[in-house]
Write a protein that holds these residues in place. Sequence first.
Motif, mmCIF file in Angstrom:
data_model
loop_
_atom_site.group_PDB
_atom_site.id
_atom_site.type_symbol
_atom_site.label_atom_id
_atom_site.label_comp_id
_atom_site.label_asym_id
_atom_site.label_seq_id
_atom_site.Cartn_x
_atom_site.Cartn_y
_atom_site.Cartn_z
ATOM 1 N N GLU A 64 0.819 -1.222 0.000
ATOM 2 C CA GLU A 64 0.000 0.000 0.000
ATOM 3 C C GLU A 64 0.854 1.274 0.000
ATOM 4 O O GLU A 64 0.437 2.310 -0.517
ATOM 5 N N ALA A 65 2.050 1.180 0.586
ATOM 6 C CA ALA A 65 2.945 2.350 0.612
ATOM 7 C C ALA A 65 3.682 2.520 -0.716
ATOM 8 O O ALA A 65 4.255 3.582 -0.968
ATOM 9 N N GLY A 66 3.682 1.474 -1.559
ATOM 10 C CA GLY A 66 4.363 1.557 -2.845
ATOM 11 C C GLY A 66 5.790 1.022 -2.806
ATOM 12 O O GLY A 66 6.575 1.265 -3.717
ATOM 13 N N VAL A 67 6.127 0.279 -1.741
ATOM 14 C CA VAL A 67 7.490 -0.241 -1.603
ATOM 15 C C VAL A 67 7.680 -1.544 -2.380
ATOM 16 O O VAL A 67 8.752 -1.810 -2.907
ATOM 17 N N ILE A 68 6.616 -2.357 -2.437
ATOM 18 C CA ILE A 68 6.731 -3.656 -3.120
ATOM 19 C C ILE A 68 5.567 -3.884 -4.081
ATOM 20 O O ILE A 68 4.502 -3.268 -3.943
ATOM 21 N N ASN A 69 5.804 -4.773 -5.037
ATOM 22 C CA ASN A 69 4.770 -5.265 -5.931
ATOM 23 C C ASN A 69 4.377 -6.656 -5.463
ATOM 24 O O ASN A 69 5.259 -7.460 -5.144
ATOM 25 N N VAL A 70 3.084 -6.951 -5.422
ATOM 26 C CA VAL A 70 2.611 -8.292 -5.070
ATOM 27 C C VAL A 70 1.760 -8.789 -6.241
ATOM 28 O O VAL A 70 0.746 -8.179 -6.565
ATOM 29 N N ARG A 71 2.222 -9.868 -6.892
ATOM 30 C CA ARG A 71 1.500 -10.409 -8.055
ATOM 31 C C ARG A 71 1.079 -11.846 -7.782
ATOM 32 O O ARG A 71 1.897 -12.666 -7.332
ATOM 33 N N PRO A 72 -0.198 -12.162 -8.081
ATOM 34 C CA PRO A 72 -0.626 -13.566 -7.942
ATOM 35 C C PRO A 72 0.150 -14.433 -8.938
ATOM 36 O O PRO A 72 0.417 -13.999 -10.066
ATOM 37 N N GLU A 73 0.524 -15.608 -8.487
ATOM 38 C CA GLU A 73 1.266 -16.554 -9.330
ATOM 39 C C GLU A 73 0.699 -17.921 -8.993
ATOM 40 O O GLU A 73 1.170 -18.559 -8.048
ATOM 41 N N GLY A 74 -0.351 -18.308 -9.704
ATOM 42 C CA GLY A 74 -1.092 -19.517 -9.328
ATOM 43 C C GLY A 74 -1.738 -19.276 -7.976
ATOM 44 O O GLY A 74 -2.417 -18.263 -7.785
ATOM 45 N N THR A 75 -1.492 -20.150 -7.033
ATOM 46 C CA THR A 75 -2.084 -19.985 -5.693
ATOM 47 C C THR A 75 -1.149 -19.191 -4.772
ATOM 48 O O THR A 75 -1.472 -18.960 -3.608
ATOM 49 N N ARG A 76 -0.001 -18.775 -5.306
ATOM 50 C CA ARG A 76 0.968 -18.062 -4.467
ATOM 51 C C ARG A 76 1.008 -16.577 -4.825
ATOM 52 O O ARG A 76 0.377 -16.152 -5.792
ATOM 53 N N ARG A 77 1.742 -15.829 -4.053
ATOM 54 C CA ARG A 77 1.905 -14.406 -4.361
ATOM 55 C C ARG A 77 3.378 -14.067 -4.446
ATOM 56 O O ARG A 77 4.111 -14.253 -3.474
ATOM 57 N N ARG A 78 3.766 -13.571 -5.609
ATOM 58 C CA ARG A 78 5.173 -13.216 -5.780
ATOM 59 C C ARG A 78 5.391 -11.753 -5.384
ATOM 60 O O ARG A 78 4.624 -10.870 -5.762
ATOM 61 N N VAL A 79 6.431 -11.533 -4.611
ATOM 62 C CA VAL A 79 6.720 -10.209 -4.061
ATOM 63 C C VAL A 79 8.051 -9.704 -4.594
ATOM 64 O O VAL A 79 9.058 -10.424 -4.546
ATOM 65 N N THR A 80 8.054 -8.486 -5.133
ATOM 66 C CA THR A 80 9.292 -7.870 -5.622
ATOM 67 C C THR A 80 9.362 -6.411 -5.153
ATOM 68 O O THR A 80 8.335 -5.798 -4.847
ATOM 69 N N LEU A 81 10.564 -5.877 -5.108
ATOM 70 C CA LEU A 81 10.753 -4.467 -4.721
ATOM 71 C C LEU A 81 10.370 -3.543 -5.874
ATOM 72 O O LEU A 81 10.632 -3.865 -7.036
ATOM 73 N N ARG A 82 9.798 -2.382 -5.576
ATOM 74 C CA ARG A 82 9.546 -1.358 -6.604
ATOM 75 C C ARG A 82 10.741 -0.394 -6.621
ATOM 76 O O ARG A 82 10.600 0.813 -6.438
ATOM 77 N N ARG A 83 11.919 -0.951 -6.829
ATOM 78 C CA ARG A 83 13.144 -0.178 -6.691
ATOM 79 C C ARG A 83 13.199 0.992 -7.700
ATOM 80 O O ARG A 83 13.510 2.118 -7.345
#
Lengths: 128, 128
Positions: A64-83
């Motif tokens: 919500e703060a814009g620090v990370i991206n969270v994308r659904p990947e099947g039943t999981r959620r992939r998390v990456t930095l919004r560097r």
Amino acid sequence: MTLPHPDTDQINLSTVLAALGDETRLAIVGCLARCEDMGGLVCGQLGSLTSKTNLTYHVAKLREAGVINVRPEGTRRRVTLRRADLDSRFPGFFDSVIANAIDMPLVEMTLHELTLHEVTLPGVPARA
Amino acid sequence: MTLPHPDTDQINLSTVLAALGDETRLAIVGCLARCEDMGGLVCGQLGSLTSKTNLTYHVAKLREAGVINVRPEGTRRRVTLRRADLDSRFPGFFDSVIANAIDMPLVEMTLHELTLHEVTLPGVPARA
């Protein structure tokens, strides 16, 4: 389901600072920074940091703060930095946070756990 | 009365981030950064930012985190940034926060008020 993320120009410095101002959330950022070459982590891989409920809360706060991206990947959620987004918004800031958070004991511990329990996970640096 | 301040090696990154993660506290830091050449500010000079009670709270929060020094000066309290301490603890971090906070609208407004009402205060940059 796609989760809401703030646009780059809506990312606010004090909100980002508040989101980073927590030991667990800072450790999440440190872990993601260490795993950037392998495309981030899925939420479950951060499980040794805290309980599942707490992890969901902390990940949402960072998203919500814009620090990370969270994308659904099947039943999981992939998390990456919004560097790149943070760097374009607040030049130099996020890199300096990462440089100071990347070797936190909590980060080392979490990545060490990953290499112990997730032998199929390539690219996670082993503890020295 | 001397107020308690954390030693440099006790300053914690997530505590500093949490202390900075507030619009008013970030503006206090921005104002102090703009007034470093004149030895900081006294609390009353930050009065246009918020109520006196809120200001006391925010200044204490920054002091306890190790972001600022608060020294009694007669009946007033002089506030300065602990820039060297933070820089030795987290290289590059505080400078990058300051660079991104120094021209916040709230900082401009506060310094503008100062130049309007405190004509004896040298060195405060006037609003362009």
